[in-house]
Design an enzyme around this catalytic site. Structure first.
Site, short mmCIF file in Angstrom:
data_model
loop_
_atom_site.label_atom_id
_atom_site.label_comp_id
_atom_site.label_asym_id
_atom_site.label_seq_id
_atom_site.Cartn_x
_atom_site.Cartn_y
_atom_site.Cartn_z
N ARG A 139 -26.84 -108.41 30.11
CA ARG A 139 -26.70 -107.40 31.16
C ARG A 139 -27.06 -106.03 30.60
O ARG A 139 -26.50 -105.61 29.59
CB ARG A 139 -25.26 -107.40 31.71
N ARG B 51 -19.68 -96.42 33.48
CA ARG B 51 -19.15 -97.25 34.57
C ARG B 51 -17.66 -96.98 34.77
O ARG B 51 -17.18 -96.92 35.90
CB ARG B 51 -19.37 -98.75 34.24
N LYS C 166 -12.22 -109.44 37.22
CA LYS C 166 -12.41 -109.78 38.64
C LYS C 166 -13.27 -111.04 38.79
O LYS C 166 -12.91 -111.96 39.53
CB LYS C 166 -13.05 -108.62 39.41
N ARG D 66 -15.86 -100.26 46.80
CA ARG D 66 -15.79 -99.43 45.60
C ARG D 66 -15.75 -97.94 45.91
O ARG D 66 -15.71 -97.13 44.99
CB ARG D 66 -17.04 -99.71 44.77
N ARG E 159 -18.93 -109.02 25.54
CA ARG E 159 -19.77 -109.78 26.47
C ARG E 159 -21.23 -109.37 26.34
O ARG E 159 -22.12 -110.19 26.46
CB ARG E 159 -19.28 -109.56 27.91
P1 AP5 Z 1 -15.15 -110.14 34.12
O1 AP5 Z 1 -14.38 -111.22 34.75
O2 AP5 Z 1 -16.65 -110.17 34.23
O3 AP5 Z 1 -14.64 -108.71 34.62
P2 AP5 Z 1 -15.07 -107.92 35.90
O4 AP5 Z 1 -13.88 -107.11 36.32
O5 AP5 Z 1 -15.67 -108.83 36.90
O6 AP5 Z 1 -16.14 -106.95 35.24
P3 AP5 Z 1 -17.64 -106.63 35.60
O7 AP5 Z 1 -18.46 -106.43 34.40
O8 AP5 Z 1 -18.15 -107.55 36.62
O9 AP5 Z 1 -17.42 -105.18 36.09
P4 AP5 Z 1 -18.03 -104.38 37.20
O10 AP5 Z 1 -17.02 -104.35 38.27
O11 AP5 Z 1 -18.46 -103.06 36.68
O12 AP5 Z 1 -19.41 -105.15 37.53
P5 AP5 Z 1 -20.15 -105.50 38.86
O13 AP5 Z 1 -20.97 -106.66 38.57
O14 AP5 Z 1 -19.24 -105.55 40.03
O15 AP5 Z 1 -14.70 -110.06 32.60
C1 AP5 Z 1 -15.34 -109.20 31.69
C2 AP5 Z 1 -15.27 -109.85 30.29
O16 AP5 Z 1 -13.91 -109.93 29.88
C3 AP5 Z 1 -15.81 -111.29 30.26
O17 AP5 Z 1 -16.49 -111.49 29.08
C4 AP5 Z 1 -14.54 -112.16 30.34
O18 AP5 Z 1 -14.69 -113.39 29.69
C5 AP5 Z 1 -13.54 -111.28 29.61
N1 AP5 Z 1 -12.17 -111.46 30.11
C6 AP5 Z 1 -11.77 -111.59 31.41
N2 AP5 Z 1 -10.45 -111.70 31.49
C7 AP5 Z 1 -9.98 -111.64 30.21
C8 AP5 Z 1 -8.67 -111.71 29.64
N3 AP5 Z 1 -7.59 -111.86 30.40
N4 AP5 Z 1 -8.56 -111.61 28.31
C9 AP5 Z 1 -9.67 -111.45 27.52
N5 AP5 Z 1 -10.94 -111.39 27.99
C10 AP5 Z 1 -11.08 -111.47 29.33
O19 AP5 Z 1 -21.06 -104.20 39.08
C11 AP5 Z 1 -22.18 -103.90 38.26
C12 AP5 Z 1 -22.93 -102.71 38.85
O20 AP5 Z 1 -23.45 -103.06 40.15
C13 AP5 Z 1 -22.11 -101.44 39.10
O21 AP5 Z 1 -22.01 -100.63 37.97
C14 AP5 Z 1 -22.91 -100.78 40.24
O22 AP5 Z 1 -24.05 -100.13 39.74
C15 AP5 Z 1 -23.36 -101.98 41.06
N6 AP5 Z 1 -22.40 -102.34 42.12
C16 AP5 Z 1 -21.70 -103.51 42.23
N7 AP5 Z 1 -20.92 -103.51 43.32
C17 AP5 Z 1 -21.12 -102.29 43.92
C18 AP5 Z 1 -20.56 -101.68 45.07
N8 AP5 Z 1 -19.66 -102.30 45.84
N9 AP5 Z 1 -20.98 -100.42 45.39
C19 AP5 Z 1 -21.91 -99.77 44.64
N10 AP5 Z 1 -22.46 -100.30 43.52
C20 AP5 Z 1 -22.07 -101.55 43.16
#
Ligand code: AP5
Length: 194
Positions: free
Chosen positions: A134, A145, A14, A89, A128
């Protein structure tokens, strides 16, 4: 105004794809994960509270994130549209977002769901974690997660599917190929600027 939700499990790409979409379509990026990490790094009361949940791989309470989204939208009155990354979410967040946008005379146009198998998700995030710093990129927290995603976040896809707004996109190809698949869907609504 064009509003897009980029949906998918942790590690589905994402954040990576949002960067490309923002540049190509001149949309305003709102990532609740980034906003929360910023609060944590500034040691604000909100950040201190959120960290307790994030470190355990659990979702932060809905009211906290909904408030952040509301202010972020208001900070960008001239935006061409928004890309919501990592939000909504929960079903409650999705319903609140609909109400919030309706109040601002706009709505969600499209939800793109990145589909990636669990083995690849874990591999990507563990890799990562070697450099990201992180606290939630350890295998133990990653597993939590993903569990939290299945339990609380997957129903959001049904919510948008019922509204006819959900498109599923294969997310297990290399990054540029996935981007092409995403643009195919977005181009039906909005012309690229770059
Ligand atoms: P990346 O692009 O970072 O993937 P992502 O889907 O954004 O993953 P996140 O780690 O951000 O997941 P998340 O949704 O749990 O985290 P968030 O920050 O929202 O890619 C991941 C890796 O893969 C990278 O190294 C990239 O280079 C690689 N990659 C990408 N595409 C690829 C491909 N095609 N091929 C190979 N490699 C690839 O949330 C974190 C925490 O915050 C949550 O756990 C929660 O506690 C809190 N939080 C955030 N939002 C909310 C909400 N709305 N409600 C409640 N809690 C929340």
């Amino acid at each position: 105004m064009f509003n897009l939700v980029l949906f998918g499990p942790p590690g589905s790409g994402k954040g990576t794809q949002s960067e490309n979409i923002v540049t190509t379509y001149n949309l305003q990026h709102i990532s609740t994960g980034d906003l929360l990490r910023d609060e944590v790094s500034r040691h604000t009361p909100l950040g201190t509270e959120a960290k307790k949940y994030m470190d355990q791989g659990m979702l932060v309470p809905d009211e906290v994130v909904i408030g952040m989204i509301d202010s972020k939208i208001d900070e960008n009155p001239d935006a061409r549209g928004f890309i919501f990354d990592g939000f909504p979410r929960t079903r409650n967040q999705a319903e609140s977002l609909d109400k919030l946008l309706e109040f601002k005379n706009t709505s969600i146009n499209l939800v793109l769901s990145l589909e990636v198998n669990e083995t690849d998700l874990i591999k990507r995030l563990v890799l990562r974690g070697q450099t990201s710093g992180r606290s939630d990129d350890t295998e133990e927290v990653i597993t939590k997660r993903i569990k939290e995603y299945h339990l609380k976040t997957q129903p959001v896809a049904d919510y948008y599917e019922t509204q006819g707004k959900l498109e599923r996109v294969a997310g297990d190809n290399p990054i540029p190929e996935t981007f092409k698949l995403l643009t195919k869907n977005i181009n039906k609504y909005l012309l690229p600027v770059a």
